[in-house]
Every structure is written in structure tokens, then in C-alpha cells.
Design a protein around this motif. Structure first.
Motif, PDB file in Angstrom:
ATOM      1  N   THR A  49      11.649  46.923  52.138  1.00  0.00           N
ATOM      2  CA  THR A  49      11.014  45.953  53.037  1.00  0.00           C
ATOM      3  C   THR A  49       9.932  45.135  52.341  1.00  0.00           C
ATOM      4  OG1 THR A  49       9.624  47.775  53.845  1.00  0.00           O
ATOM      5  CG2 THR A  49      11.545  47.186  55.174  1.00  0.00           C
ATOM      6  N   ASP A  50       9.518  45.554  51.136  1.00  0.00           N
ATOM      7  CA  ASP A  50       8.613  44.727  50.323  1.00  0.00           C
ATOM      8  C   ASP A  50       9.389  43.792  49.401  1.00  0.00           C
ATOM      9  OD1 ASP A  50       6.271  45.884  51.336  1.00  0.00           O
ATOM     10  OD2 ASP A  50       6.385  47.549  49.913  1.00  0.00           O
ATOM     11  N   GLY A  51      10.728  43.913  49.398  1.00  0.00           N
ATOM     12  CA  GLY A  51      11.551  43.065  48.546  1.00  0.00           C
ATOM     13  C   GLY A  51      11.776  43.615  47.153  1.00  0.00           C
ATOM     14  N   ASP A  52      11.346  44.861  46.901  1.00  0.00           N
ATOM     15  CA  ASP A  52      11.501  45.440  45.569  1.00  0.00           C
ATOM     16  C   ASP A  52      12.804  46.241  45.460  1.00  0.00           C
ATOM     17  OD1 ASP A  52       9.046  44.399  44.710  1.00  0.00           O
ATOM     18  OD2 ASP A  52       7.960  46.094  45.598  1.00  0.00           O
ATOM     19  N   THR A  53      13.326  46.345  44.240  1.00  0.00           N
ATOM     20  CA  THR A  53      14.575  47.069  44.005  1.00  0.00           C
ATOM     21  C   THR A  53      14.344  48.579  44.046  1.00  0.00           C
ATOM     22  OG1 THR A  53      15.649  45.339  42.711  1.00  0.00           O
ATOM     23  CG2 THR A  53      16.334  47.599  42.249  1.00  0.00           C
ATOM     24  N   VAL A  54      15.222  49.258  44.762  1.00  0.00           N
ATOM     25  CA  VAL A  54      15.218  50.722  44.805  1.00  0.00           C
ATOM     26  C   VAL A  54      16.612  51.214  44.448  1.00  0.00           C
ATOM     27  CG1 VAL A  54      14.886  52.795  46.224  1.00  0.00           C
ATOM     28  CG2 VAL A  54      13.464  50.768  46.627  1.00  0.00           C
ATOM     29  N   VAL A  55      16.690  52.122  43.479  1.00  0.00           N
ATOM     30  CA  VAL A  55      17.924  52.865  43.228  1.00  0.00           C
ATOM     31  C   VAL A  55      17.671  54.276  43.740  1.00  0.00           C
ATOM     32  CG1 VAL A  55      19.523  53.763  41.484  1.00  0.00           C
ATOM     33  CG2 VAL A  55      18.536  51.461  41.222  1.00  0.00           C
ATOM     34  N   ALA A  56      18.536  54.744  44.641  1.00  0.00           N
ATOM     35  CA  ALA A  56      18.308  56.037  45.289  1.00  0.00           C
ATOM     36  C   ALA A  56      19.558  56.896  45.240  1.00  0.00           C
ATOM     37  CB  ALA A  56      17.861  55.844  46.736  1.00  0.00           C
ATOM     38  N   ARG A  57      19.305  58.198  45.250  1.00  0.00           N
ATOM     39  CA  ARG A  57      20.358  59.221  45.217  1.00  0.00           C
ATOM     40  C   ARG A  57      20.530  59.787  46.621  1.00  0.00           C
ATOM     41  NH1 ARG A  57      21.139  63.011  40.765  1.00  0.00           N
ATOM     42  NH2 ARG A  57      19.316  62.031  39.815  1.00  0.00           N
ATOM     43  N   TYR A  58      21.770  59.954  47.055  1.00  0.00           N
ATOM     44  CA  TYR A  58      22.063  60.538  48.365  1.00  0.00           C
ATOM     45  C   TYR A  58      23.143  61.599  48.222  1.00  0.00           C
ATOM     46  CZ  TYR A  58      19.449  57.126  51.171  1.00  0.00           C
ATOM     47  OH  TYR A  58      18.455  56.373  51.755  1.00  0.00           O
ATOM     48  N   GLN A  59      23.290  62.370  49.293  1.00  0.00           N
ATOM     49  CA  GLN A  59      24.262  63.449  49.336  1.00  0.00           C
ATOM     50  C   GLN A  59      25.131  63.253  50.579  1.00  0.00           C
ATOM     51  OE1 GLN A  59      23.418  65.600  46.712  1.00  0.00           O
ATOM     52  NE2 GLN A  59      25.378  66.609  47.030  1.00  0.00           N
ATOM     53  N   VAL A  60      26.414  63.569  50.465  1.00  0.00           N
ATOM     54  CA  VAL A  60      27.270  63.550  51.644  1.00  0.00           C
ATOM     55  C   VAL A  60      26.921  64.766  52.509  1.00  0.00           C
ATOM     56  CG1 VAL A  60      29.184  64.885  50.636  1.00  0.00           C
ATOM     57  CG2 VAL A  60      29.652  63.151  52.411  1.00  0.00           C
ATOM     58  N   SER A  61      27.159  64.675  53.802  1.00  0.00           N
ATOM     59  CA  SER A  61      26.887  65.812  54.699  1.00  0.00           C
ATOM     60  C   SER A  61      28.120  66.723  54.749  1.00  0.00           C
ATOM     61  CB  SER A  61      26.548  65.307  56.103  1.00  0.00           C
ATOM     62  OG  SER A  61      27.721  64.836  56.742  1.00  0.00           O
ATOM     63  N   PRO A 112      32.737  64.739  55.727  1.00  0.00           N
ATOM     64  CA  PRO A 112      32.993  63.846  54.581  1.00  0.00           C
ATOM     65  C   PRO A 112      32.870  62.357  54.915  1.00  0.00           C
ATOM     66  CG  PRO A 112      35.037  64.883  55.339  1.00  0.00           C
ATOM     67  CD  PRO A 112      33.914  65.567  56.062  1.00  0.00           C
ATOM     68  N   ASN A 113      32.852  62.024  56.198  1.00  0.00           N
ATOM     69  CA  ASN A 113      32.740  60.618  56.585  1.00  0.00           C
ATOM     70  C   ASN A 113      31.319  60.193  56.923  1.00  0.00           C
ATOM     71  OD1 ASN A 113      35.487  60.040  56.271  1.00  0.00           O
ATOM     72  ND2 ASN A 113      35.956  60.846  58.315  1.00  0.00           N
ATOM     73  N   VAL A 114      30.357  61.117  56.723  1.00  0.00           N
ATOM     74  CA  VAL A 114      28.965  60.813  57.055  1.00  0.00           C
ATOM     75  C   VAL A 114      28.043  61.316  55.942  1.00  0.00           C
ATOM     76  CG1 VAL A 114      27.114  61.080  58.750  1.00  0.00           C
ATOM     77  CG2 VAL A 114      29.492  61.037  59.516  1.00  0.00           C
ATOM     78  N   ALA A 115      27.182  60.441  55.467  1.00  0.00           N
ATOM     79  CA  ALA A 115      26.185  60.846  54.472  1.00  0.00           C
ATOM     80  C   ALA A 115      24.996  61.502  55.172  1.00  0.00           C
ATOM     81  CB  ALA A 115      25.714  59.634  53.683  1.00  0.00           C
ATOM     82  N   ASP A 116      24.228  62.244  54.397  1.00  0.00           N
ATOM     83  CA  ASP A 116      23.018  62.880  54.923  1.00  0.00           C
ATOM     84  C   ASP A 116      21.823  61.978  54.601  1.00  0.00           C
ATOM     85  OD1 ASP A 116      20.842  64.373  55.603  1.00  0.00           O
ATOM     86  OD2 ASP A 116      21.173  65.947  54.099  1.00  0.00           O
ATOM     87  N   PRO A 117      21.286  61.244  55.590  1.00  0.00           N
ATOM     88  CA  PRO A 117      20.182  60.323  55.289  1.00  0.00           C
ATOM     89  C   PRO A 117      18.920  61.039  54.810  1.00  0.00           C
ATOM     90  CG  PRO A 117      20.548  60.462  57.660  1.00  0.00           C
ATOM     91  CD  PRO A 117      21.654  61.240  57.014  1.00  0.00           C
ATOM     92  N   ALA A 118      18.778  62.316  55.174  1.00  0.00           N
ATOM     93  CA  ALA A 118      17.591  63.072  54.769  1.00  0.00           C
ATOM     94  C   ALA A 118      17.646  63.490  53.306  1.00  0.00           C
ATOM     95  CB  ALA A 118      17.429  64.305  55.660  1.00  0.00           C
ATOM     96  N   SER A 119      18.795  63.288  52.654  1.00  0.00           N
ATOM     97  CA  SER A 119      18.934  63.710  51.255  1.00  0.00           C
ATOM     98  C   SER A 119      18.406  62.665  50.276  1.00  0.00           C
ATOM     99  CB  SER A 119      20.413  63.974  50.942  1.00  0.00           C
ATOM    100  OG  SER A 119      21.162  62.763  51.010  1.00  0.00           O
TER     101      SER A 119
END
Length: 335
Positions: free
Chosen positions: A72-84, A87-94
Motif C-alpha cells: 500500500t506504500d507502493g514498494d515491492t514485496v516478494v513473499a513466501r506462502y504455503q498452501v493449506s 490444495p485449492n486454497v493457500a494459507d494467508p497466515a503463512s
């Protein structure tokens, strides 16, 4: 942007700019998003938003994927996530941040994350925006803007530097850098058959360009911006091009105004297209085919569409797709 997870499921993952990833299965979009992070993504400027996803080469085992977005500040973020467990839904808390890069302007965010054949994560970074690289970022190896980065996200958190990165022992350089002198690499791709790398770099006001890095190349390439735009001097007029890697294809503004890089076709349905790199233009909707044959590059326009081409994608079988700013997903076929 869309692609496959490489997990044998045949699903396509569609990345939507406001901050969602949807799954397309058998031509139907699943109602629930795979990931919805609209609340943390900033997409007010036309080149901002959730820009890509890359699935771990070991996705079947580790369930990890990586995204590139502007916050939201316009800066680039590379982030790691995990599937829940679904298999059709990622875990946003990861979510775990891999890398953040300050962006001085709203445009030229690059935005592609892509695993190379070496299992390292490549990150395309634009020069920071505005026009003419006013901050001198692309030629400055002390900053990550205007670069192609290469990091190891599988063996360390948040990441490690691959030991053979080209600038690793240079005092005035960021070790994450693989190559530099880029203005806004809007999509790059490795040829799945031979590991050659193709980079589409958006031009200033005269030329759009494609850079080619053969698989044997060990990085450290300077692609010229903002000393050069395409194969012409940009700043100064009598620039010295020695040591710069020039593009293999250039087209001028009368053919389009914002290149969109694609893929080398390695699918089974159209063997006559094997080995051809397809790419397009956002402004004009044109699609070109580029091939390396007998030591020479052959380039031809193959379609003039009315699409605003934002990206290309490939499925698990190597068939190619084109995405349109207005929400369409099209499959590339020979006729």
C-alpha cells in the motif's frame, strides 16, 4: 499472469492485479480464490498490484509458493506462502517476507518472480520509474532497481545468495544481482528445453527490446539502459557501447509502445511451433514469433489483435496462453 503449479493437477493459476489468485480447472474458474490479499496490495497506479506467482520446484512436497506485489506504500514485496490442507486454497497466515525494495515512483516495478532451471528464484526489477531513469538506478550496482536478481529461497530463510552470483565478491555491488541495465523487464522466461533466457525490456519512447542470454552464460550482463535504448544511444548521444549486451530484437514505437514478454513454445499440440519464442505488445496488441536458426534471429509478426496483452502463460503440457487487460485468457494455437 498465469501458470501451472507443476503438480500434475492440470490447474491454471490466474493472477489478478488487485491481489487475488484464482484457479482455472477444466476451463472453469473456481469460486473461491486460491489467495486473496487485496487488503495488503496497493494497485492504484496502472503498473502496481499483485504481479506474479512462482511455485516451488518441489511444490508437491513443500507446498511453497512466492509472490511479487506492490504494497500500500507502493514498494515491492516478494513473499513466501504455503498452501493449506485444501490444495485449492493457500494459507494467508503463512505469509513471510523474503525481500522488500523501496520504489520511488508508481511505474516500472518489473514484478516477475520465476524459478530458473537452477532452482534459484529470479526477480525482475524495473529502474524505479518516471522517465529516463532520473535516479541512475539501472547502471548502479549498489541498488536492486533496474536489475534481474537471483536468490536462493529454498535452502535458507529469508534467502541466501547463490555462491556463483556474478557480483558476489565485488565491494560496490549488491550480491543478489544477476544482470543489470534494465528499464522495466516486463516478463522474462527460460526455454524449458535448453534453459536459454529471454528478457523483454520496455522502452522509453523510441524502442522496445528483447534480450537473449544463452544457458551457458554466467550472468553479470549489462543490458545497456540508460546508456542505450534498444541498439541506439540514449544518454549521451555519443555513448560508448563497449561491454554492453545489445538486444537481439528491437522494434520501434510505430509497432507498439510496451513490450510484453512471452515463452518459447515447447508444447505437443503444434510441433511446427517448437522452439519459437512468442511475445507481444500491450499497446498495439501485436504478437510476434522469434526464432534462432542457423546462427541468425528470425522475427515475424504473426497476429495483430485488439487485445491489451498483459502477460503470457504456460500450462503443464507446454501450451501457451495470452492474457488481456480486460480479463480474457486466450490459448495460442497454430492455424
Amino acid at each position: 499472469h498465469h501458470l501451472r503449479a507443476g503438480d500434475g493437477s492440470g490447474r491454471l493459476f490466474i493472477v489478478e492485479q488487485p491481489g487475488r489468485i484464482f484457479i482455472l480447472r477444466d476451463g472453469q474458474r473456481l469460486e473461491q480464490p486460491f489467495l486473496d490479499i487485496v487488503d495488503i496490495v496497493g494497485s492504484t497506479a496502472s503498473e502496481q498490484g499483485l504481479l506474479s506467482v512462482a511455485f516451488s520446484p518441489n511444490y508437491n512436497q513443500d507446498g511453497q509458493f512466492f509472490i511479487n506485489y506492490t504494497d500500500t506504500d507502493g514498494d515491492t514485496v516478494v513473499a513466501r506462502y504455503q498452501v493449506s490442507a485444501d490444495p485449492n486454497v493457500a494459507d494467508p497466515a503463512s505469509a513471510a517476507t523474503v525481500l522488500t525494495i523501496d520504489q520511488p515512483a508508481g511505474n516500472h516495478n518489473g514484478g516477475l518472480v520465476l524459478f530458473g532451471p537452477d532452482d534459484y528464484l529470479y526477480i525482475g526489477m524495473g529502474d524505479g520509474g518516471q522517465a529516463g531513469d532520473p535516479w541512475g538506478n539501472a547502471q548502479n550496482t549498489n541498488v536492486l532497481l533496474g536489475k534481474l536478481l537471483r536468490i536462493d529461497v529454498l535452502s535458507a530463510r529469508p534467502y541466501a545468495i547463490p555462491p556463483d552470483n556474478p557480483l558476489i565478491d565485488q565491494p560496490d555491488a549488491r550480491p543478489e544481482i544477476w544482470s543489470w541495465g534494465l528499464r522495466n523487464p516486463w516478463r522474462f522466461a527460460f526455454d524449458s528445453a535448453n534453459d536459454d533466457l529471454y528478457i523483454a525490456d520496455v522502452g522509453q519512447n523510441r524502442f522496445e527490446e528483447i534480450h537473449y542470454q544463452p544457458a551457458a552464460n554466467i550472468g553479470g550482463n549489462n543490458y545497456g539502459w540508460d546508456i542505450m535504448e534498444g541498439a541506439a544511444c540514449y544518454e549521451p548521444d555519443d555513448c560508448d557501447s563497449s561491454g554492453l549486451v545489445l538486444p537481439v530484437v528491437v522494434y520501434s514505437r510505430d509497432m507498439g509502445c510496451s513490450i510484453t514478454g512471452g515463452y518459447v513454445y515447447r508444447g505437443a499440440n503444434f510441433p511446427q511451433l517448437d522452439g519459437i519464442y512468442f511475445y507481444g505488445d500491450y499497446c498495439s496488441g501485436r504478437i510476434w514469433a522469434l526464432r534462432h536458426s542457423n546462427g541468425e534471429w528470425q522475427n515475424a509478426q504473426v497476429r495483430d489483435t485488439n487485445l491489451s496483452i498483459t502477460s503470457f502463460g504456460a500450462d503443464a503440457a507446454g501450451e501457451l496462453y495470452v492474457t488481456d487487460r480486460n480479463g480474457g485468457v486466450y490459448r495460442l494455437v497454430a492455424r
